[in-house]
Each structure stands twice: as structure tokens, then as C-alpha cells.
Design a protein around this motif. Sequence first.
Motif, short mmCIF file in Angstrom:
data_model
loop_
_atom_site.label_atom_id
_atom_site.label_comp_id
_atom_site.label_asym_id
_atom_site.label_seq_id
_atom_site.Cartn_x
_atom_site.Cartn_y
_atom_site.Cartn_z
N LYS A 22 -12.01 18.10 42.01
CA LYS A 22 -11.84 16.88 42.80
C LYS A 22 -10.39 16.74 43.27
O LYS A 22 -10.12 16.18 44.34
CB LYS A 22 -12.22 15.65 41.96
CG LYS A 22 -13.72 15.51 41.74
CD LYS A 22 -14.04 14.29 40.90
CE LYS A 22 -15.54 14.16 40.66
NZ LYS A 22 -15.88 13.00 39.81
N ASP A 23 -9.46 17.26 42.49
CA ASP A 23 -8.05 17.21 42.84
C ASP A 23 -7.58 18.49 43.53
O ASP A 23 -6.47 18.54 44.05
CB ASP A 23 -7.19 16.98 41.60
CG ASP A 23 -7.49 15.63 40.95
OD1 ASP A 23 -7.77 14.68 41.71
OD2 ASP A 23 -7.44 15.54 39.72
N LEU A 24 -8.43 19.50 43.52
CA LEU A 24 -8.06 20.77 44.12
C LEU A 24 -8.40 20.74 45.61
O LEU A 24 -9.42 21.23 46.05
CB LEU A 24 -8.80 21.91 43.44
CG LEU A 24 -8.46 23.34 43.87
CD1 LEU A 24 -7.01 23.66 43.57
CD2 LEU A 24 -9.37 24.33 43.19
N THR A 25 -7.54 20.16 46.40
CA THR A 25 -7.78 20.06 47.84
C THR A 25 -7.21 21.27 48.55
O THR A 25 -6.43 22.04 47.98
CB THR A 25 -7.12 18.79 48.41
OG1 THR A 25 -5.69 18.91 48.29
CG2 THR A 25 -7.58 17.55 47.67
N GLU A 26 -7.60 21.45 49.80
CA GLU A 26 -7.08 22.56 50.59
C GLU A 26 -5.57 22.46 50.76
O GLU A 26 -4.87 23.46 50.81
CB GLU A 26 -7.79 22.59 51.95
CG GLU A 26 -9.28 22.89 51.83
CD GLU A 26 -10.01 22.78 53.16
OE1 GLU A 26 -9.33 22.52 54.17
OE2 GLU A 26 -11.24 22.96 53.18
N LYS A 64 -5.18 32.63 46.58
CA LYS A 64 -5.58 31.56 47.50
C LYS A 64 -7.06 31.65 47.84
O LYS A 64 -7.76 30.64 47.92
CB LYS A 64 -4.75 31.61 48.78
CG LYS A 64 -3.33 31.09 48.64
CD LYS A 64 -2.58 31.10 49.95
CE LYS A 64 -3.17 30.10 50.92
NZ LYS A 64 -2.36 30.00 52.16
N LYS A 65 -7.54 32.87 48.02
CA LYS A 65 -8.96 33.06 48.32
C LYS A 65 -9.83 32.65 47.13
O LYS A 65 -10.89 32.04 47.31
CB LYS A 65 -9.23 34.52 48.72
CG LYS A 65 -8.67 34.89 50.09
CD LYS A 65 -9.12 36.26 50.56
CE LYS A 65 -8.50 37.37 49.77
NZ LYS A 65 -8.83 38.70 50.33
N ILE A 66 -9.38 32.98 45.92
CA ILE A 66 -10.13 32.58 44.73
C ILE A 66 -10.20 31.06 44.61
O ILE A 66 -11.26 30.47 44.38
CB ILE A 66 -9.49 33.17 43.46
CG1 ILE A 66 -9.64 34.70 43.44
CG2 ILE A 66 -10.13 32.57 42.20
CD1 ILE A 66 -8.91 35.37 42.28
N ASP A 113 -10.80 31.53 55.16
CA ASP A 113 -11.96 30.98 55.87
C ASP A 113 -13.25 31.64 55.38
O ASP A 113 -14.26 30.98 55.13
CB ASP A 113 -11.81 31.19 57.38
CG ASP A 113 -10.73 30.32 57.98
OD1 ASP A 113 -10.58 29.17 57.53
OD2 ASP A 113 -10.02 30.79 58.88
N LYS A 114 -13.21 32.97 55.25
CA LYS A 114 -14.40 33.67 54.76
C LYS A 114 -14.61 33.43 53.27
O LYS A 114 -15.75 33.41 52.79
CB LYS A 114 -14.29 35.16 55.07
CG LYS A 114 -14.51 35.48 56.54
CD LYS A 114 -14.81 36.94 56.76
CE LYS A 114 -15.19 37.21 58.21
NZ LYS A 114 -15.53 38.63 58.45
N ASP A 149 -17.32 35.29 65.85
CA ASP A 149 -18.75 35.52 66.09
C ASP A 149 -19.59 34.84 65.02
O ASP A 149 -20.65 34.26 65.31
CB ASP A 149 -19.06 37.02 66.10
CG ASP A 149 -18.51 37.72 67.32
OD1 ASP A 149 -18.14 37.03 68.29
OD2 ASP A 149 -18.43 38.96 67.31
N LEU A 150 -19.13 34.90 63.79
CA LEU A 150 -19.86 34.29 62.68
C LEU A 150 -19.94 32.78 62.85
O LEU A 150 -21.01 32.17 62.68
CB LEU A 150 -19.18 34.63 61.36
CG LEU A 150 -19.86 34.14 60.07
CD1 LEU A 150 -21.28 34.67 59.96
CD2 LEU A 150 -19.04 34.54 58.85
N MET A 151 -18.83 32.14 63.20
CA MET A 151 -18.81 30.70 63.37
C MET A 151 -19.65 30.27 64.58
O MET A 151 -20.32 29.24 64.54
CB MET A 151 -17.38 30.19 63.51
CG MET A 151 -16.52 30.43 62.28
SD MET A 151 -17.30 29.92 60.72
CE MET A 151 -17.51 28.16 61.02
#
Length: 234
Positions: A22-26, A64-66, A113-114, A149-151
Motif C-alpha cells: 500500500k505504501d510501495l508506490t511507483e 526496480k523491475k522486481i 513497463d513490461k 505494439d503490445l499496448m
Amino acid sequence: MSSLGTNLIQVIKDKEFQAVTKDLTEVVIDSNIAEGLLKDVPLLSTIIGTFNTVTNIKDKLFLKKILTFIYELKSISENKIEEQINKIEEDLKYRTKVGEKLLFIIDKCEDTDKASLTGLLFKSFLEKKIDYDQFITGTNIIEKTPLPDLMFFIENDVEELELDNGGSEFVSYGLMEIRVTKPNIKVGDEKYYGDKYIPSDNEILPDRLEITDFEIVASISWIGQILRENLCKE
């Protein structure tokens, strides 16, 4: 990698997981890794502590990805997490533990993003919207499809495309498949060839055939439908 995978699963299954996410925002993920502030969060420190330093760019991006992946699992109920992960861990069909498999998948994500999309898909698995095999197949598609393309595919309700209008690319990604429409075949009147020319049997029938309503198009695949349903953010 193995110990980090174990730590990742322990974090996800921990009873305090929801309170942390809940506190782990982007914003926190983007701004505080360099300063090491996230190390002060006991639960996350089990993952972050695996990295001796996050000054290394590759390690920093991986971390960051994790964390981005973890962030997408917010709002999952604890019992669903425990049940789904244990089911896969106990299945002899899968030789790679869930945590280690997730790390391999996250590492292959070209950016956060991925990693975010992968997190959303894993969330769908934990919610029993998809099975584990569908999750693995979906992550392979996410990995090899260019993000624009994916989006586009996820955010638009395109069911069919002509092959020369982008359809062939989506087929190569696995998001679409070749579909051949059933042709309407009609045998017309015999053609007049004149008084001097006598056609062979191989010429007569093809000349009388009229084929209509025949198309070869790219149509959304089963895995493409799953990705669209589970990755489209409202």
C-alpha cells in the motif's frame, strides 16, 4: 538467483505483504532505490539486501523491475496467494520453483513497463482467472512483443487485421493467428473458346469456377484474448 527467488516468494506470501504494498508506490520505487530508503522496510529488505549494492546500473534496474512487479500484486488476498503458489510448488510437472521462475521472467522484461504487465498477469493467476501455463505463455508473448505494439493491442478492440496492415506482425508475436474464411465456390456456365481451339479437361473446370468470400486474415488468438482481458487497465 535461487535464494533471491525464495526471498521473493516469502515476501509475496508474507502476512504483512499487503500493508507494505500500500505504501510501495511507483514514485517511491523510482525515487528511493538510489538512496537505499527502501532497505528500511523489513519485509522488502529481504530482497534488497540480496544486492550488495544498487549503485550498479544493471542491478538497480533489475531491482526496480522486481519492485514494480510486486507493486502490481497489491490488493490480493493472502489466502489466494498461499493456495495458488503452493499448488504449483507441489506439482511435479514444474521443475523450476515459482520464485526462481518469476525472477527469470522479470529479468527478461526490457523495462519496468513490461515488469508491470507481468505483475498484472501474475495477479490474474493468483486470482484464479488464468492457470499457470497460461501465465507462462503470456509472459513469453509480453517479452517478445515491442511495447508500443503490445499496448496498442491491449487497449484496442481489434479482432482482425489484414496481413499487410500489421496483421502479420501480430501473428509473429503470437497475439493473432492466421484465419482463412470459408470460400463460396460456384461452378458457372461453360466458357466459349471459339471454333478452332479445343481446351483440355484441366482448363475447362478452373475456367468455370467462381470463388468469392475468400480471405486470409489475422484474427485474435486465444492467448491474445487472455492478455487483453487481464492487462487492460481501466
